[in-house]
Scaffold this active site. Structure first.
Site, mmCIF file in Angstrom:
data_model
loop_
_atom_site.group_PDB
_atom_site.id
_atom_site.type_symbol
_atom_site.label_atom_id
_atom_site.label_comp_id
_atom_site.label_asym_id
_atom_site.label_seq_id
_atom_site.Cartn_x
_atom_site.Cartn_y
_atom_site.Cartn_z
ATOM 1 N N SER A 1 0.795 -1.226 0.000
ATOM 2 C CA SER A 1 0.000 0.000 0.000
ATOM 3 C C SER A 1 0.826 1.275 0.000
ATOM 4 O O SER A 1 0.310 2.313 -0.389
ATOM 5 C CB SER A 1 -0.990 -0.013 1.160
ATOM 6 O OG SER A 1 -0.368 -0.382 2.358
ATOM 7 N N HIS B 1 -5.493 -3.627 -2.574
ATOM 8 C CA HIS B 1 -5.222 -2.596 -3.589
ATOM 9 C C HIS B 1 -5.095 -3.180 -4.989
ATOM 10 O O HIS B 1 -4.764 -2.456 -5.924
ATOM 11 C CB HIS B 1 -3.946 -1.828 -3.241
ATOM 12 C CG HIS B 1 -4.054 -1.023 -1.997
ATOM 13 N ND1 HIS B 1 -4.649 0.216 -1.945
ATOM 14 C CD2 HIS B 1 -3.661 -1.300 -0.733
ATOM 15 C CE1 HIS B 1 -4.598 0.679 -0.715
ATOM 16 N NE2 HIS B 1 -4.008 -0.215 0.057
ATOM 17 N N LYS C 1 -12.067 0.131 -1.322
ATOM 18 C CA LYS C 1 -11.078 0.733 -2.223
ATOM 19 C C LYS C 1 -11.636 0.742 -3.654
ATOM 20 O O LYS C 1 -12.551 1.493 -3.923
ATOM 21 C CB LYS C 1 -9.759 0.014 -2.046
ATOM 22 C CG LYS C 1 -9.179 0.472 -0.699
ATOM 23 C CD LYS C 1 -8.099 -0.328 -0.117
ATOM 24 C CE LYS C 1 -7.776 0.291 1.250
ATOM 25 N NZ LYS C 1 -7.092 -0.635 2.136
HETATM 26 C C1 PLP Z 1 -7.038 -0.891 3.519
HETATM 27 C C2 PLP Z 1 -6.391 -2.187 3.770
HETATM 28 C C3 PLP Z 1 -6.907 -3.074 4.712
HETATM 29 C C4 PLP Z 1 -8.034 -2.700 5.631
HETATM 30 O O1 PLP Z 1 -9.240 -2.723 4.989
HETATM 31 P P1 PLP Z 1 -10.462 -1.921 5.667
HETATM 32 O O2 PLP Z 1 -11.661 -2.468 4.992
HETATM 33 O O3 PLP Z 1 -10.197 -0.487 5.364
HETATM 34 O O4 PLP Z 1 -10.407 -2.220 7.119
HETATM 35 C C5 PLP Z 1 -6.328 -4.307 4.833
HETATM 36 N N1 PLP Z 1 -5.266 -4.657 4.080
HETATM 37 C C6 PLP Z 1 -4.716 -3.808 3.178
HETATM 38 C C7 PLP Z 1 -3.534 -4.243 2.384
HETATM 39 C C8 PLP Z 1 -5.256 -2.556 3.011
HETATM 40 O O5 PLP Z 1 -4.715 -1.707 2.142
#
Ligand code: PLP
Length: 389
Positions: free
Chosen positions: A182, A211, A243
């Protein structure tokens, strides 16, 4: 001497954080998520969202939410195992299984909770979990919560993982990695990780493709599609819905048995309220729009224009196959100053500093969306050139 007051301890910790220049603030937005949000009362051009496909405020997704809210109300009322599991949840689980090409999927309220579930429902203190050093914090927390032995290998270093695996004598071993990292936007070397997980007495591979799903791969099916890997190679796939899919929540996709084990054993599934059903209905619509592929084509056009323009102008951008493009500036001060100068020009690009990234690797983190026009991308390139020269 009595115990110090809560106030005193909290204030002291905050002061230490501030002295390190690491105190964070929350940007206040008005209106819908998008590439032109109103931030602190002023409209800006944003390269700071994970809404990669521009679905967070998509009219079809908003309509699906409204329509389902009229039918199902807002709250789900209970956990999935009591009376919180409704038809839109079931339909979305089936759509996500189909989207990922897996036998079954189960919804979670957040990605954080999905990650807690996959590690702690399947491992205990007799087991070991191996994680990339750059994994998302929720995966690290999942490893700690599981009470399995937690080992971290250097970023994307499959050979080091192999050495750690060969030295491990725990009962069950799980290798856990982000699909797309990320803060760097690079992809995990999944084929090499899988090869290591196959040797050395075996390990289960789990990929968190928060992502990657919806945006990378020939049809947007994520990092596994890029690498041509299936259920046999990667039995546990975690995806998030906040996302690229533009809504909220998460899921795990895998075999019937894996998913049923999560439903039965995962505490972060059992002991929490189900997602609002209308949100599941909205996500069903966003998965449908994402699968059509036009939004992804627009996203990749914006990314391509940026990469070409950055190369022409000699900007130190690290090209990646994902929507996340880091521009490494070194010291925190430099990254923060660049982010501020961009904001003065009406462009929102966050500075990411240690401890989120390693010392000396503070950066601008630029993320693209299908909603960015060519003019938006050119404006960013011009501003970066001016600010960094
Ligand atoms: C954003 C993210 C999460 C968390 O997801 P949420 O639904 O926002 O709690 C978990 N793993 C990765 C790699 C992320 O980028």
């Amino acid at each position: 001497m009595g115990m110090r007051s809560l106030e005193e301890v909290a204030r002291e910790r905050l002061a230490a954080r501030a002295a390190d220049g690491l105190l964070r603030t929350r940007t206040l937005l008005d209106g819908a998520q998008g590439v032109h949000p109103v931030v602190d009362g002023r409209r800006v051009l944003s390269f700071a969202s994970n809404d990669y496909l521009g679905l967070a405020a998509h009219p079809l997704v908003v309509d699906a939410l409204r329509k389902a809210a009229r039918e199902y109300g807002v709250g789900s009322g209970a956990s999935h195992l009591l009376t919180g599991h409704s038809r839109p949840h079931r339909d979305l689980e089936q759509a996500l299984a189909e989207y990922t090409g897996r036998p079954r999927a189960v919804l979670f309220s957040t990605g954080y909770m999905a990650n807690l579930a996959v590690v702690s429902a399947l491992l205990d203190r007799h087991d070991a979990v191996f994680e990339d050093r750059y994994n998302h914090a929720s995966l690290v927390d999942a490893g700690l919560l599981s009470r399995a032995r937690l080992r971290r290998y250097p970023h994307a270093d499959a050979a080091s993982l192999g050495r750690q695996l060969s030295l491990s004598s725990e009962r069950h071993r799980m290798v856990v990695t982000d699909g797309v990292f990320s803060m760097d936007g690079d992809l995990a070397p999944l084929r090499e990780l899988r090869a290591q997980a196959e040797g050395a007495g075996g390990a289960w591979l789990c990929v968190d493709d928060a992502h990657g799903l919806g945006v990378v791969g020939p049809t947007g099916r994520g990092t596994l599609e890029v690498e041509g890997l299936g259920l046999q190679d990667v039995p546990v796939l975690v995806g998030t819905l906040g996302k690229a899919f533009g809504t909220f929540g998460a899921f795990v996709a895998g075999s019937e048995a894996l998913v049923e084990a999560l439903v039965q054993f995962a505490r972060s599934y059992i002991y929490t309220t189900a997602l609002p059903p209308a949100l599941a209905a909205a996500t069903l619509e966003s998965v449908r729009v994402a699968a059509q592929g036009e939004a992804r084509d627009r996203l990749h056009a914006a990314m391509g224009r940026f990469r070409d323009g950055a190369a022409q102008r000699g900007l130190p951008v690290i090209p990646t196959p994902s929507p996340i493009h880091p521009l490494i500036l070194g010291g925190s001060g430099r990254a923060v100053a660049a982010s501020r100068a961009l904001l003065e020009r009406g462009i929102l690009v966050p500075a990411i500093r240690p401890p989120t990234v390693p010392q000396g690797a503070a950066r601008l983190r630029i993320s693209f969306s299908a909603a960015h026009s060519t003019a938006d991308v050119d404006r960013l390139l011009d501003a970066l050139t001016a600010v960094l020269s």
